[in-house]
Design a protein around this motif. Structure first.
Motif, short mmCIF file in Angstrom:
data_model
loop_
_atom_site.label_atom_id
_atom_site.label_comp_id
_atom_site.label_asym_id
_atom_site.label_seq_id
_atom_site.Cartn_x
_atom_site.Cartn_y
_atom_site.Cartn_z
N SER A 154 17.08 4.86 8.93
CA SER A 154 16.12 3.77 8.84
C SER A 154 16.60 2.74 7.83
N SER A 155 16.54 1.48 8.19
CA SER A 155 17.02 0.43 7.30
C SER A 155 16.10 0.21 6.11
N ASN A 156 14.83 0.54 6.25
CA ASN A 156 13.89 0.34 5.14
C ASN A 156 13.30 1.68 4.70
N GLY A 157 14.10 2.72 4.79
CA GLY A 157 13.60 4.05 4.49
C GLY A 157 13.11 4.20 3.06
N TRP A 158 13.74 3.52 2.11
CA TRP A 158 13.31 3.67 0.72
C TRP A 158 11.89 3.19 0.52
N GLN A 159 11.48 2.16 1.26
CA GLN A 159 10.11 1.68 1.15
C GLN A 159 9.15 2.68 1.78
N ARG A 160 9.47 3.16 2.94
CA ARG A 160 8.58 4.07 3.64
C ARG A 160 8.46 5.40 2.91
N GLU B 139 8.26 5.87 -0.17
CA GLU B 139 7.35 5.76 -1.31
C GLU B 139 5.89 5.86 -0.90
N VAL B 140 5.59 5.81 0.38
CA VAL B 140 4.21 5.95 0.84
C VAL B 140 3.89 7.44 0.89
N ILE B 141 3.14 7.90 -0.09
CA ILE B 141 2.85 9.32 -0.25
C ILE B 141 1.34 9.50 -0.42
N ALA C 62 0.85 -1.19 0.00
CA ALA C 62 0.00 0.00 0.00
C ALA C 62 0.89 1.24 0.00
N LEU C 63 0.87 1.99 -1.11
CA LEU C 63 1.79 3.12 -1.28
C LEU C 63 1.12 4.47 -1.09
N GLY C 64 -0.15 4.49 -0.73
CA GLY C 64 -0.84 5.75 -0.58
C GLY C 64 -1.40 6.25 -1.90
N THR C 65 -2.26 7.27 -1.84
CA THR C 65 -2.96 7.73 -3.03
C THR C 65 -2.03 8.40 -4.03
N ALA C 66 -0.89 8.93 -3.58
CA ALA C 66 0.08 9.52 -4.50
C ALA C 66 1.24 8.58 -4.79
N GLY C 67 1.63 7.77 -3.81
CA GLY C 67 2.75 6.86 -4.00
C GLY C 67 2.52 5.86 -5.11
N GLY C 68 1.28 5.38 -5.24
CA GLY C 68 0.98 4.40 -6.28
C GLY C 68 1.10 4.98 -7.67
N ILE C 69 0.52 6.17 -7.88
CA ILE C 69 0.60 6.74 -9.23
C ILE C 69 2.04 7.18 -9.54
N TYR C 70 2.80 7.58 -8.53
CA TYR C 70 4.20 7.95 -8.77
C TYR C 70 5.02 6.72 -9.15
N HIS C 71 4.75 5.61 -8.49
CA HIS C 71 5.46 4.36 -8.78
C HIS C 71 5.23 3.92 -10.22
N PHE C 72 4.01 4.13 -10.72
CA PHE C 72 3.66 3.69 -12.08
C PHE C 72 3.57 4.87 -13.06
N GLN D 239 11.52 12.82 -2.41
CA GLN D 239 12.91 13.14 -2.08
C GLN D 239 13.03 13.68 -0.65
N ARG D 240 12.08 14.50 -0.25
CA ARG D 240 12.12 15.04 1.10
C ARG D 240 11.97 13.92 2.14
N GLN D 241 11.07 13.00 1.87
CA GLN D 241 10.89 11.90 2.81
C GLN D 241 12.11 11.00 2.85
#
Length: 445
Positions: A235-241, A243-245, A111-121, A224-226
């Motif tokens: 954070s060890s998994n910061g890149w995943q977190r 992307e949740v936007i 679950a990437l959030g309402t903006a994270g999903g469209i940014y990913h794709f 980028q800010r996140q």
């Protein structure tokens, strides 16, 4: 103008709709203090929420129909984190054939959030040279004035402007939604607050947007800010977190007041479909719209047929006794059997259910393959304050008061058996239960 549409369908919560055929859940959690994503239980145990029938067709089909009507629409993308699902695949094939437009499902890894999903794709969304694209949340019910939004955007924005569909709510209802303060002349969004603690505005976010490719620059700035903030936290998994936007809190709040965000206010109907009970209200709104858009879907009074009152949808395969009385605001699904003297009002009766002679079903969702015995009464209470106003906004959280579930309509899960001559009032019955007595204000686990 080449256009695309993205419909955000979300994904399953714990214990919901697992496996290719659905219904292979982990079992229900206690229905007190449920998190938001579980509020469509027990119906989401059997089918992905976007495929739940509302006014006779899958919930997300209303969105697809609206998108397909817009000139220049090249592709419709469903975006979510459901695993490959047989029912979803069948639906997509059928929808492509019916609407003659490419429709694809893009699966998020989480679950990437309402903006994270469209940014990913974003590459998939922009492929083919789309100059603009709509984003629609699947859990809203609306007449979807997409063409009007497009014309408004062309008049008020430019290649870097974005449009939010808005509507008005009363001061109390507005606190449950994203609130918009806009310039009265230009409709430019000056201020945006998601679910404020105090009153901000009566104009609320409908969860339908028109973007140009420039939106990805703004989402990328948040990403980028996140990333930087999470790097500081080591954070060890910061890149995943990172992307949740969220469009609402992370993007719109920052864009407000910068001359890039506008609101198009609609006077048409709109509601959220968060809880199972709010599906009945949404069904009413769509049935009311059918008189203009799909009159062929509305049942008519005919000699030798049942009595139809108001707007009613009946699937062609349903068997309805001529002495039954249906409506207003009733949807009867595939293969349903309705016996003599049955009364149904403000209800959804799903595939394969059987209502035996002289049953009364009011303000209820009857689950797939459920059976209601002779002279039984299954009833709920309307979940909105004014059932005679087809344009009143429903408070779809009305089932939840003080963090606890308070049934107001009655919901029967799949394969529930209600015996003859009992009364079920304001209760929720989970799947595969055989009741032996009447109940009121209960959750039958």
């Amino acid at each position: 103008m080449p256009l695309k549409a993205v419909i955000l369908i979300g994904g399953p919560q714990k214990g919901e709709c697992r496996g290719a055929a659905g219904g292979q859940g982990l079992g229900p959690a206690p229905l007190t203090a449920l998190p938001a994503g579980t509020r469509f239980r027990p119906l989401s145990f059997e089918v992905p929420k976007p495929l739940f029938p509302v006014a006779g067709v899958p919930m997300v089909q209303h969105h697809i129909e609206a998108c397909a009507r817009v000139p220049g629409m090249k592709e419709i993308l469903l975006l979510g984190f459901y695993q490959p699902h047989e029912a979803l695949s069948r639906f997509l094939v059928a929808a492509q054939q019916e609407f003659r437009i490419p429709i694809r499902y893009l699966q998020e890894y989480a679950a990437l959030g309402t903006a994270g999903g469209i940014y990913h794709f974003r590459d998939q969304i922009l492929s083919g040279g789309a100059e603009a694209f709509f984003v629609l949340n699947a859990d809203v019910c609306s007449e979807f004035p997409l063409q009007e939004m497009l014309e408004f955007g062309q008049q008020h924005g430019d290649a870097h402007g974005f449009v939010i569909l808005g509507t008005t709510a009363n001061r109390t209802q507005a606190l449950n939604y994203g609130c918009i303060v806009a310039n009265a002349d230009t409709q430019e969004v000056q201020h945006y607050v998601e679910k404020p603690s105090t009153f901000v505005s009566e104009v609320i976010n409908c969860g339908v947007y028109l973007f140009t490719p420039a939106i990805f620059q703004h989402i990328g700035e948040v990403f980028q800010r996140q990333q930087q903030e999470l790097a500081l936290e080591e954070s060890s998994n910061g890149w995943q977190r990172a992307e949740v936007i969220r469009l609402e809190q992370d993007v719109f709040t920052a864009l407000a007041g910068r001359g890039k965000l506008y609101v198009y206010k609609t006077d048409g109907f709109w509601s959220q479909i968060k809880s199972a009970g709010s599906a009945i209200y949404a069904s009413r709104l769509y049935l009311n719209q059918y008189s203009k858009t799909h009159p062929e879907r509305l049942a008519q009074n005919k000699p030798g047929g049942p009595v139809i009152r108001g707007n009613v949808y009946i699937h062609p395969t349903a068997s309805i006794d001529s002495t039954a009385v249906l409506g207003p605001n009733v949807s009867i699904g595939e293969g349903v059997t309705v016996g003599a003297g049955v009364r149904v009002r403000e209800s959804i009766v799903l595939h394969g259910a059987a209502l035996h002679d002289h049953t009364c079903v009011l303000n209820t969702i009857v689950g797939w393959d459920s059976t209601i015995g002779r002279w039984a009464r299954v009833e709920g209470t309307p979940s909105d304050p004014n059932p005679n106003d087809p344009y009143a906004k429903i408070d779809s959280e009305s089932l939840f008061r003080d963090g606890r579930l308070t049934p107001s309509i009655t919901i029967l899960g799949c394969s529930v058996t209600i015996p003859a001559e009992v009364v079920i009032l304001n209760s929720i019955v989970l799947p595969h239960k055989e009741l032996s007595r009447s109940c009121k204000n209960q959750i039958i686990l």
